[in-house]
Structure formats: structure tokens, C-alpha cells
Design an enzyme around this catalytic site. Structure first.
Site, PDB file in Angstrom:
ATOM      1  N   LYS A 195       0.862  -1.174   0.000  1.00 13.08           N
ATOM      2  CA  LYS A 195       0.000   0.000   0.000  1.00 13.08           C
ATOM      3  C   LYS A 195       0.905   1.233   0.000  1.00 13.08           C
ATOM      4  O   LYS A 195       1.439   1.626   1.031  1.00 13.08           O
ATOM      5  CB  LYS A 195      -0.910  -0.004   1.233  1.00 13.08           C
ATOM      6  CG  LYS A 195      -2.265   0.701   1.035  1.00 13.08           C
ATOM      7  CD  LYS A 195      -2.179   2.199   0.803  1.00 13.08           C
ATOM      8  CE  LYS A 195      -1.950   2.959   2.069  1.00 13.08           C
ATOM      9  NZ  LYS A 195      -1.941   4.445   1.831  1.00 13.08           N
ATOM     10  N   GLU A 271       8.976   1.096  11.520  1.00 12.68           N
ATOM     11  CA  GLU A 271      10.029   2.118  11.485  1.00 12.68           C
ATOM     12  C   GLU A 271       9.313   3.449  11.512  1.00 12.68           C
ATOM     13  O   GLU A 271       8.677   3.844  10.534  1.00 12.68           O
ATOM     14  CB  GLU A 271      10.909   1.953  10.243  1.00 12.68           C
ATOM     15  CG  GLU A 271      12.182   2.773  10.301  1.00 12.68           C
ATOM     16  CD  GLU A 271      12.054   4.110   9.591  1.00 12.68           C
ATOM     17  OE1 GLU A 271      11.849   5.127  10.298  1.00 12.68           O
ATOM     18  OE2 GLU A 271      12.143   4.136   8.361  1.00 12.68           O
ATOM     19  N   CYS A 305      13.131  10.696   8.004  1.00 10.21           N
ATOM     20  CA  CYS A 305      12.906  10.330   9.407  1.00 10.21           C
ATOM     21  C   CYS A 305      14.144  10.483  10.267  1.00 10.21           C
ATOM     22  O   CYS A 305      14.042  10.653  11.483  1.00 10.21           O
ATOM     23  CB  CYS A 305      12.369   8.905   9.488  1.00 10.21           C
ATOM     24  SG  CYS A 305      13.394   7.718   8.601  1.00 10.21           S
ATOM     25  N   GLU A 402       8.599  15.667  15.784  1.00 13.78           N
ATOM     26  CA  GLU A 402       9.155  15.479  14.441  1.00 13.78           C
ATOM     27  C   GLU A 402       8.416  16.412  13.482  1.00 13.78           C
ATOM     28  O   GLU A 402       7.219  16.243  13.237  1.00 13.78           O
ATOM     29  CB  GLU A 402       8.995  14.030  13.996  1.00 13.78           C
ATOM     30  CG  GLU A 402       9.633  13.775  12.639  1.00 13.78           C
ATOM     31  CD  GLU A 402       9.478  12.330  12.184  1.00 13.78           C
ATOM     32  OE1 GLU A 402      10.440  11.808  11.589  1.00 13.78           O
ATOM     33  OE2 GLU A 402       8.424  11.742  12.416  1.00 13.78           O
TER      34      GLU A 402
END
Length: 504
Positions: A195, A271, A305, A402
Site C-alpha cells: 500500500k 520504522e 525520518c 518530528e
């Protein structure tokens, strides 16, 4: 188009070759098909905010079809039963096809994700091919062990493919992440449903086409485009999927873990987010350190990330470092990612653009000093100036959250103990960087920081051989390396009695 360059305000002439969009349907059981509902969604060009095309919007019913195809291919098809060397040869062919189409794939990724065309062509797309080749080489080296037992028993282990896997990938590295998940799963003999992020579906569908050309059997690799809240949720909670691998936000990772727990307890690897520190000591070369910090925070427009979004600089070189850093940031070129002179393209979409700008406003309100940047650029698209804050403490949102944009939080420290404490003062633990010429400092700090990857005097030093994954709320499970292969395998122990044997 917004261009930011203090040395040259005029954009160079360059040619944009927009790729033809060839694949917009779901790929299930070796065929491109419409979604059952007939629904589609727009994928947007972040340079302009305009629609590129409409893509089939897969839903739970489409995921069910893809899982059925993958289950049939796993339980009764040839892929898991082929010798590893045969799987490897097909994967090598897949890699060759990617390289033959590198120009088109690179352009498609630039159009859909706003990533630099030059980087896509030189790094990301070739890396996709190299990932396939790495795991193709491992496909015929999957072995169990013979066990020395304490009684009159013969024991050994088998490494078997885990089964049907769901792979949910993010929008910041569409090609790299596709093959980060797919390559080891193929080598292991699994079948899969991928996906892609709804923001960047186009290259995933192209790779499905190339997989078929390479000879991957029908049902082994299925691509369901759609929204995370529908298609992604259906994968996470599906009773006939054996494992899920996800890269993305911690918030979504929690939902996937919950869905796996309340469905069939499928294996999950995550992750997730990061707020990675870069620690620069007094003995560092200031020019090199400034380049590393800027690269670590701004590469891929900060949409990465492991971005070094928290930079800690020892007080002895702090003032000199700040001057050089700001000077370098003001020459950073923001603009059309097809332009070879541009260093930073647009944020992925309007929502992310507004999110980054809101964090910049938080930084101002909470008392951080804005050294440079902080504004949106251009009349169209989602461009943001490289932004650096100083006087940042760990309680500020720009130091805790973040941001996933071109925003750096800068702070000063005195001692190695203070640097370690501040670096670890985060809920994340994905990566960290250290810049020093002192081996003892490098060893002490690298062993003290709770993060999955530590880079010493370098940054973004990824390799197929190096396991990658996080500590704490950055998730669990590894991508890259043989660790990634093993998460698509499960160990079966086999024991038989021994009779009248001279040896145990």
C-alpha cells in the site's frame, strides 16, 4: 516558482520532461484493475498544487481480493517453492528493468513527490535496483541449523517464509521504501500486498508493471493504492495477512499495532518517527561540521525520518559555527526539483506545508531565536525557506516533535555528559550523529545514545548491509541487512529420536 538563492536571483534555463502517466489502476493478481467501488483520488504535483492524474482508490474489498491472490500464490503457487537461486535470477531481471527505465522513473518520482530529479536519477532509483540485487544474492543462502541436543534426539531448524505480508510505505522515499520492504520479502519467498502512500502512488504502480515483465508470478506482488484510513487499515486488521511492515508516523504505527493485536496477532515491524541529534564537539572542523549539519537537516527538504533536526554544538566553536551555518543556509537553493541547480524542492502537499509553517510559528512564540528562513516561498506550490532556530531548549515543540520539514533546532552545550543527556531527552531513538576527532569521545557517545543508528563524522550513511531501525518510540524491527530478510522468515524446529547412536 519560488527560487531562493542569495547569490543568483535568476533561475537557470532547464527542460522539464513530464513523464506520461501509464499506470493508475490497482495491480492485483498480475493485472491492472479498477477498484471495486470505481472510486478514484487525485495525486498532486507539489510544485504547483495541481492534480497530476486520478488513481484508483482501493478499499477493504480490494484488499480482500489482493490478499486472496497473495494467499493462493503462497499456498499453491511456485514462488515460495522455487530454489532460492531461481527467485534470485528473477529479482536480478527486475533490477535490470528498473535501470533500463531509470529516467522515466526518476521523473515520475519528482513529479509526484517533489524530490530532486538529479538525486532520483543518480541515487534513489539505482538504489532500488541495488536493493533487489543484494537480496537476490541472499535468496539461496537461507539456512537453518543442526542442533546438538542433550538427549538422544536429532534436532534441526528450518527457515520458512512467513507467508502473506502487508507492506505500508511512506511518501518521502517512494522508490527506496518500496524496495526496502519488497526485496527481502521476495527473497524469503513471501507474497505481498503493498500500500503506497496516497500522496505518491505512481512509481509503485510502475514497479508492479516491471515485476510482471521480470517474471514474478501473478499474485506474488500486489499493489493497492488508496487511503491509509481505508486500505491501510484493512491490511493491518486482515485475518489472512501473516505480517505487516510499516514505515511512517508513530501515531499511525500505534494504530497498526492495535489492529494487528485485535485481529490475528500478525507479526509487526515498525520504522517510525525520529528527532535525531547531531552532536558537534570543539575539535571538529567547523566548515565540515556546518556542511554536515545543513545537509542532515535540509536533505530531501527535511522530509526524512533521520533528519538531524536537533543540532548540539560545544561552546568553544559555537559562535563560529553559527556564523558559517547561517551563511551557508542563505545560499541554499529552493525551487523546481527538475532544475539541476536546485537543492530543495517543495514539501509533499498543502497539509505538510502548513504543518511545517505552524511549527515555525511555535518556535517563535516559545522564545527560540530565528536565525534565518521561516517563510513560505512562491505563489504556487509548497516551498519553504531553510529555517534555523537557536536558543532552543528540550521543552520547546520544535525540539520535541518530528516536524518533517527544513527546520533545524540549534543549541549549545558544555560537557560530554550534558550532550549525552540532552541527546537522549527525547521519546524517539532512530539515529544520531557525532562530529569529533577524538576516538574516545566517539566511542563513549556512540555507546551512550539510545538510538538504532549512530553516524560518526558522516550522516545518512546508509547501505544495504547495515541494519536500520529504531529504539523507543521510533519503533522495532530492522530494514536493510540480513536482519530485514529474517523478519520475513520464521524458525521451525524439527526433532526426531535417535536409536543406538554412538554419538549424541
Amino acid at each position: 516558482m519560488g527560487i531562493h538563492n542569495s547569490d543568483d536571483s535568476s533561475a537557470a534555463t532547464f527542460v522539464i520532461k513530464n513523464p506520461t502517466i501509464k499506470f493508475t489502476k490497482l495491480f492485483i493478481n498480475g493485472e491492472f484493475v479498477d477498484s471495486i467501488s470505481g472510486k478514484t483520488f487525485e495525486t498532486i504535483d507539489p510544485r504547483t498544487g495541481d492534480a497530476i492524474t486520478r488513481v484508483a482508490e482501493g478499499d477493504k474489498e480490494d484488499v480482500d481480493l489482493a490478499v486472496k491472490a497473495a494467499r493462493q500464490a503462497f499456498d499453491h503457487g511456485p514462488w515460495p517453492r522455487l530454489p532460492g537461486s531461481a527467485r534470485g535470477r528473477i529479482m536480478m531481471k527486475f533490477a535490470d528493468l528498473i535501470e533500463e527505465n531509470v529516467e522515466e522513473l526518476a521523473a515520475l518520482e519528482t513529479l509526484d513527490a517533489g524530490k530532486l530529479f538529479s538525486v532520483n536519477k543518480a541515487r534513489d532509483i539505482p538504489h532500488a535496483a541495488s536493493s533487489l540485487r543484494y537480496y537476490a544474492g541472499a535468496a539461496d543462502k537461507i539456512h537453518g541449523e543442526v542442533l546438538k541436543m542433550s538427549r538422544e534426539l536429532h534436532g534441526y531448524t528450518l527457515q520458512e517464509p512467513i507467508g502473506v505480508v502487508g507492506q505500508i510505505i511512506p511518501w518521502n522515499y517512494p522508490s527506496v521504501m518500496f524496495f526496502l520492504k519488497v526485496s527481502p520479502a521476495l527473497a524469503a519467498g513471501c507474497t505481498m500486498i503493498i500500500k503506497p502512500a496516497e500522496q505518491t502512488p505512481l512509481t509503485a504502480l510502475y514497479y508492479a508493471h516491471l515485476a510482471k515483465l521480470a517474471g514474478i508470478p501473478d499474485g506474488v506482488l500486489n499493489v493497492v493504492t488508496g487511503l491509509g484510513s481505508n486500505a491501510g487499515a484493512a491490511i493491518s486488521s486482515h485475518m489472512d495477512i501473516d505480517a505487516v511492515s510499516f514505515t511512517g508516523s508513530t501515531e499511525v504505527g500505534r494504530k497498526i499495532l492495535q489492529a494487528a493485536a485485535t485481529s490475528n496477532l500478525k507479526v509487526v515491524s515498525l520504522e517510525l518517527g525520529g528527532k535525531s541529534p547531531l552532536i558537534i564537539f570543539d575539535d571538529a572542523d567547523v566548515d565540515i561540521a556546518a556542511d554536515l549539519a545543513l545537509f542532515g537537516a535540509l536533505y530531501n527538504k527535511g522530509e526524512i525520518c533521520v533528519a538531524s533536526s536537533r543540532v548540539y554544538v560545544q561552546e568553544g566553536i559555537y559562535d563560529e559555527f553559527v556564523k558559517k551555518l547561517v551563511k551557508k543556509a542563505k545560499t541554499w537553493v529552493v525551487g523546481d526539483p527538475f532544475d539541476p541547480k536546485v537543492q530543495q524542492g517543495p514539501q509533499i502537499d498543502k497539509m505538510q506545508h502548513e504543518k511545517v509553517l505552524s511549527y515555525i510559528e511555535h518556535g517563535k512564540r516559545e522564545g527560540a531565536t530565528l536565525l534565518t528562513g521561516g517563510r513560505s516561498l512562491g505563489e504556487k506550490g509548497y516551498f519553504i525557506e531553510p529555517t534555523i532556530f537557536s536558543d532552543v531548549n528540550e521543552e520547546m515543540l520544535i525540539a520535541k516533535d518530528e516536524i518533517f520539514g527544513p527546520v533545524m533546532a540549534l543549541a549549545k552545550f558544555k560537557t560530554i555528559e550534558e550532550a549525552i543527556k540532552r541527546a537522549n531527552n527525547t521519546r524517539y531513538g532512530l539515529a544520531a550523529g557525532i562530529v569529533t576527532k577524538d576516538l574516545n569521545v566517539a566511542n563513549t557517545v556512540s555507546r551512550s545514545i539510545r538510538a538504532g543508528t549512530i553516524w560518526i563524522n558522516c550522516y545518512f550513511a546508509f547501505d544495504n548491509d547495515i541494519p536500520f531501525g529504531g529504539y523507543k518510540m521510533s519503533g522495532f524491527g530492522k530494514d536493510y541487512g540480513l536482519d530485514a530478510l529474517h523478519k520475513y522468515l520464521q524458525v521451525k524446529s524439527v526433532v526426531t529420536p535417535l536409536y543406538n547412536t554412538p554419538w549424541l
